[in-house]
Scaffold this motif. Structure first.
Motif, PDB file in Angstrom:
ATOM      1  N   THR A   3       0.847  -0.905  -0.047  1.00  0.00           N
ATOM      2  CA  THR A   3      -0.058   0.114   0.012  1.00  0.00           C
ATOM      3  C   THR A   3       0.745   1.376   0.026  1.00  0.00           C
ATOM      4  N   LYS A   4       0.423   2.294  -0.698  1.00  0.00           N
ATOM      5  CA  LYS A   4       1.146   3.352  -0.718  1.00  0.00           C
ATOM      6  C   LYS A   4       0.389   4.658  -0.323  1.00  0.00           C
ATOM      7  N   LEU A   5       0.893   5.482   0.756  1.00  0.00           N
ATOM      8  CA  LEU A   5       0.320   6.666   1.261  1.00  0.00           C
ATOM      9  C   LEU A   5       0.989   7.867   0.920  1.00  0.00           C
ATOM     10  N   ILE A  29      -1.072  -0.974   8.753  1.00  0.00           N
ATOM     11  CA  ILE A  29      -1.327  -1.850   7.334  1.00  0.00           C
ATOM     12  C   ILE A  29      -0.150  -2.572   7.106  1.00  0.00           C
ATOM     13  N   CYS A  32       3.638  -1.159   3.709  1.00  0.00           N
ATOM     14  CA  CYS A  32       3.431   0.045   3.354  1.00  0.00           C
ATOM     15  C   CYS A  32       4.371   1.107   2.816  1.00  0.00           C
ATOM     16  N   SER A 103      -0.464  11.544  -6.285  1.00  0.00           N
ATOM     17  CA  SER A 103      -0.969  10.222  -5.719  1.00  0.00           C
ATOM     18  C   SER A 103      -1.727   9.274  -6.965  1.00  0.00           C
ATOM     19  N   ASP A 104      -2.038   9.870  -8.151  1.00  0.00           N
ATOM     20  CA  ASP A 104      -2.415   9.073  -9.278  1.00  0.00           C
ATOM     21  C   ASP A 104      -1.284   8.600  -9.886  1.00  0.00           C
ATOM     22  N   ASN A 107       0.267   5.595  -7.676  1.00  0.00           N
ATOM     23  CA  ASN A 107      -0.917   4.419  -7.618  1.00  0.00           C
ATOM     24  C   ASN A 107      -1.061   4.583  -5.906  1.00  0.00           C
ATOM     25  N   ALA A 108      -1.138   5.666  -5.374  1.00  0.00           N
ATOM     26  CA  ALA A 108      -1.513   5.751  -3.968  1.00  0.00           C
ATOM     27  C   ALA A 108      -2.849   5.277  -3.442  1.00  0.00           C
ATOM     28  N   GLU A 109      -2.907   4.766  -2.319  1.00  0.00           N
ATOM     29  CA  GLU A 109      -4.326   4.407  -1.585  1.00  0.00           C
ATOM     30  C   GLU A 109      -4.939   5.584  -1.139  1.00  0.00           C
ATOM     31  N   GLN A 110      -4.500   6.569  -0.736  1.00  0.00           N
ATOM     32  CA  GLN A 110      -4.903   7.646   0.197  1.00  0.00           C
ATOM     33  C   GLN A 110      -3.678   8.746   0.556  1.00  0.00           C
ATOM     34  N   VAL A 139      -8.318   9.807  -5.142  1.00  0.00           N
ATOM     35  CA  VAL A 139      -8.158   8.770  -4.207  1.00  0.00           C
ATOM     36  C   VAL A 139      -8.710   9.539  -2.908  1.00  0.00           C
TER      37      VAL A 139
END
Length: 145
Positions: A3-5, A29, A32, A103-104, A107-110, A139
């Motif tokens: 996961t990427k924040l 998580i 991450c 973030s796009d 491919n970040a989740e949040q 996101v």
């Protein structure tokens, strides 16, 4: 895949709150990566003299270096010392647009930011950059008090 924040810092105490929340969430998580981002407000539409235009690139590079040194690098070190996978990034542009674009691209989740209490009454609710981000990001955006 982890996961990427994306954490947007503002160089003030409110950024520290966003960083603390991102740390807590990343630890929950597990697998991450945290991307710590500082955006230097920079309008491509500002009117400048010929002398200012000649120095523009130099000023941009100085601002990036200063923001990395004073804001991003210490935040990255703090999270890395906690055992997290972290990267730091400084960009010029509109805060909301830049955080959303990053973030796009990543491919970040949040996206995690903090509410700012500076400015007028409307900015005290979220802050103009934060409210624009909440309305336009593709996101989820977590706004920390």
């Amino acid at each position: 895949m982890s996961t990427k924040l994306v954490v947007g810092l503002d160089g003030h105490g409110s950024g520290e709150r966003a960083l603390a929340y991102a740390k807590k969430l990343a630890e929950l998580i597990g697998s991450c990566e945290v991307l710590v981002v500082y955006v230097v407000e920079w309008s491509p539409f500002s009117f400048q003299t010929a002398e200012e235009n000649a120095e523009r690139h130099k000023r941009r590079e100085q601002e990036i270096s200063l923001a990395m040194e004073r804001v991003v690098d210490p935040a990255v070190a703090q999270l890395r010392d906690s055992g997290l996978t972290v990267r730091g990034l400084v960009k010029h542009g509109d805060v909301a647009e830049t955080l959303s674009r990053i973030s796009d691209e990543e491919n970040a989740e949040q996206i995690i930011v903090a509410r700012s209490s500076e400015g007028g009454i409307s900015n005290r609710i979220f802050g103009s950059s934060t409210s624009n981000l909440v309305m336009s990001a593709s996101v989820p955006v977590t706004v920390v008090n």
